[in-house]
Design a protein around this motif. Structure first.
Motif, PDB file in Angstrom:
ATOM      1  N   GLU A  60       0.559  -1.159   0.086  1.00  0.00           N
ATOM      2  CA  GLU A  60      -0.032  -0.103   0.125  1.00  0.00           C
ATOM      3  C   GLU A  60       0.846   1.317  -0.152  1.00  0.00           C
ATOM      4  OE1 GLU A  60      -3.291   2.339   2.923  1.00  0.00           O
ATOM      5  OE2 GLU A  60      -2.721   0.387   3.284  1.00  0.00           O
ATOM      6  N   HIS A  61       1.554   1.438   0.891  1.00  0.00           N
ATOM      7  CA  HIS A  61       2.486   2.477   1.071  1.00  0.00           C
ATOM      8  C   HIS A  61       3.784   2.533   0.157  1.00  0.00           C
ATOM      9  CE1 HIS A  61      -0.099   3.562   4.404  1.00  0.00           C
ATOM     10  NE2 HIS A  61       0.221   2.491   4.908  1.00  0.00           N
ATOM     11  N   VAL A  62       4.198   1.647  -0.108  1.00  0.00           N
ATOM     12  CA  VAL A  62       5.376   1.627  -1.018  1.00  0.00           C
ATOM     13  C   VAL A  62       5.002   1.564  -2.331  1.00  0.00           C
ATOM     14  CG1 VAL A  62       7.769   0.808  -1.519  1.00  0.00           C
ATOM     15  CG2 VAL A  62       7.092   1.204   1.054  1.00  0.00           C
ATOM     16  N   LEU A  63       4.668   0.608  -2.839  1.00  0.00           N
ATOM     17  CA  LEU A  63       4.479   0.034  -4.227  1.00  0.00           C
ATOM     18  C   LEU A  63       3.306   1.057  -4.803  1.00  0.00           C
ATOM     19  CD1 LEU A  63       4.866  -3.708  -4.444  1.00  0.00           C
ATOM     20  CD2 LEU A  63       6.607  -2.109  -4.702  1.00  0.00           C
ATOM     21  N   GLN A  64       2.183   1.118  -3.979  1.00  0.00           N
ATOM     22  CA  GLN A  64       0.863   1.850  -4.485  1.00  0.00           C
ATOM     23  C   GLN A  64       1.068   3.157  -4.147  1.00  0.00           C
ATOM     24  OE1 GLN A  64      -2.475  -0.597  -3.091  1.00  0.00           O
ATOM     25  NE2 GLN A  64      -1.425  -2.474  -4.472  1.00  0.00           N
ATOM     26  N   CYS A  67       5.744   4.688  -4.971  1.00  0.00           N
ATOM     27  CA  CYS A  67       6.116   4.455  -6.340  1.00  0.00           C
ATOM     28  C   CYS A  67       5.224   4.980  -7.492  1.00  0.00           C
ATOM     29  CB  CYS A  67       6.297   2.996  -6.482  1.00  0.00           C
ATOM     30  SG  CYS A  67       7.879   1.855  -5.830  1.00  0.00           S
ATOM     31  N   VAL A  68       4.003   5.262  -7.011  1.00  0.00           N
ATOM     32  CA  VAL A  68       2.980   5.750  -7.779  1.00  0.00           C
ATOM     33  C   VAL A  68       3.088   7.375  -7.944  1.00  0.00           C
ATOM     34  CG1 VAL A  68       0.576   5.955  -8.171  1.00  0.00           C
ATOM     35  CG2 VAL A  68       1.380   3.882  -7.752  1.00  0.00           C
ATOM     36  N   ASN A  69       3.107   7.846  -6.563  1.00  0.00           N
ATOM     37  CA  ASN A  69       3.189   9.184  -6.544  1.00  0.00           C
ATOM     38  C   ASN A  69       4.410  10.025  -6.499  1.00  0.00           C
ATOM     39  OD1 ASN A  69       0.463   9.282  -5.775  1.00  0.00           O
ATOM     40  ND2 ASN A  69       0.939   8.748  -3.717  1.00  0.00           N
ATOM     41  N   SER A  75      11.517   3.907  -7.871  1.00  0.00           N
ATOM     42  CA  SER A  75      11.290   3.068  -9.271  1.00  0.00           C
ATOM     43  C   SER A  75      10.366   1.945  -8.799  1.00  0.00           C
ATOM     44  CB  SER A  75      12.446   2.800  -9.780  1.00  0.00           C
ATOM     45  OG  SER A  75      12.050   1.481 -10.585  1.00  0.00           O
ATOM     46  N   LYS A  76       9.330   1.619  -9.057  1.00  0.00           N
ATOM     47  CA  LYS A  76       8.401   0.357  -9.082  1.00  0.00           C
ATOM     48  C   LYS A  76       9.415  -0.889  -9.416  1.00  0.00           C
ATOM     49  CE  LYS A  76       3.870  -0.723  -8.827  1.00  0.00           C
ATOM     50  NZ  LYS A  76       2.448  -0.319  -8.967  1.00  0.00           N
ATOM     51  N   GLU A  77       9.950  -0.866 -10.471  1.00  0.00           N
ATOM     52  CA  GLU A  77      10.821  -1.912 -10.794  1.00  0.00           C
ATOM     53  C   GLU A  77      11.754  -2.384  -9.744  1.00  0.00           C
ATOM     54  OE1 GLU A  77      13.958  -3.080 -14.288  1.00  0.00           O
ATOM     55  OE2 GLU A  77      12.972  -1.408 -14.565  1.00  0.00           O
ATOM     56  N   LEU A  78      12.528  -1.236  -9.070  1.00  0.00           N
ATOM     57  CA  LEU A  78      13.397  -1.433  -8.309  1.00  0.00           C
ATOM     58  C   LEU A  78      12.893  -2.095  -6.955  1.00  0.00           C
ATOM     59  CD1 LEU A  78      16.189  -1.313  -6.836  1.00  0.00           C
ATOM     60  CD2 LEU A  78      15.852   0.795  -6.398  1.00  0.00           C
ATOM     61  N   TYR A  79      11.599  -1.460  -6.416  1.00  0.00           N
ATOM     62  CA  TYR A  79      10.894  -1.450  -5.213  1.00  0.00           C
ATOM     63  C   TYR A  79      10.117  -2.726  -5.113  1.00  0.00           C
ATOM     64  CZ  TYR A  79      13.095   2.475  -2.924  1.00  0.00           C
ATOM     65  OH  TYR A  79      14.053   3.402  -2.598  1.00  0.00           O
ATOM     66  N   SER A  80       9.758  -3.168  -6.282  1.00  0.00           N
ATOM     67  CA  SER A  80       9.025  -4.497  -6.243  1.00  0.00           C
ATOM     68  C   SER A  80       9.971  -5.661  -5.852  1.00  0.00           C
ATOM     69  CB  SER A  80       8.253  -4.589  -7.551  1.00  0.00           C
ATOM     70  OG  SER A  80       9.614  -4.937  -8.425  1.00  0.00           O
ATOM     71  N   LYS A  81      11.193  -5.514  -5.917  1.00  0.00           N
ATOM     72  CA  LYS A  81      11.837  -6.509  -5.552  1.00  0.00           C
ATOM     73  C   LYS A  81      12.662  -6.095  -3.896  1.00  0.00           C
ATOM     74  CE  LYS A  81      13.261  -6.897 -10.246  1.00  0.00           C
ATOM     75  NZ  LYS A  81      14.282  -6.439 -11.288  1.00  0.00           N
ATOM     76  N   SER A  82      11.952  -5.273  -3.315  1.00  0.00           N
ATOM     77  CA  SER A  82      12.568  -4.776  -1.918  1.00  0.00           C
ATOM     78  C   SER A  82      12.068  -5.120  -0.876  1.00  0.00           C
ATOM     79  CB  SER A  82      13.024  -3.335  -2.268  1.00  0.00           C
ATOM     80  OG  SER A  82      13.773  -3.169  -3.211  1.00  0.00           O
TER      81      SER A  82
END
Length: 115
Positions: A60-64, A67-69, A75-82
């Motif tokens: 909710e807070h990082v990816l959506q 990364c969205v705002n 970077s959603k690409e980086l943070y989706s693996k974090s």
């Protein structure tokens, strides 16, 4: 988590003395075999719920959120693996936070957590 910090940060000295990969003794890092020793206990339910809540919070807070705002910084690409890094940071906060009052709530307090 500390790898992302520059030595010029005013918090560098504090973060430099924290465990490099979080508090690995906490059940959130246990492998399935070790977690299975808790089967049927309240602790097993608690650990499972905590991991699920942390995952939901991260999504909710990082990816959506971040990364969205703020894609220019997150970077959603980086943070989706974090998520593992998030768990490491959460474990440090969970094991060292102090309640410092109604305004600040729980916070990391450099030096106080050394005792």
């Amino acid at each position: 988590t500390k790898g992302f910090l520059a030595k010029k940060s005013k918090w560098y000295g504090y973060f430099a003395v924290l465990p490099n990969k979080g508090e690995r003794t906490l059940p959130m890092f246990w492998h399935a075999e070790a977690l299975s020793s808790l089967d049927g206990t309240e602790l097993q339910k608690h650990v499972t719920n905590d991991i699920q809540a942390l995952r939901e919070d991260y999504d909710e807070h990082v990816l959506q959120g971040l990364c969205v705002n703020h894609p220019e910084h997150f970077s959603k690409e980086l943070y989706s693996k974090s998520f593992e890094l998030y768990l490491e940071a959460a474990s440090l906060a969970a094991s060292r936070a102090f309640y410092v009052g109604a305004i600040a709530g729980e916070a990391l307090v450099p030096i106080a957590d050394l005792f």
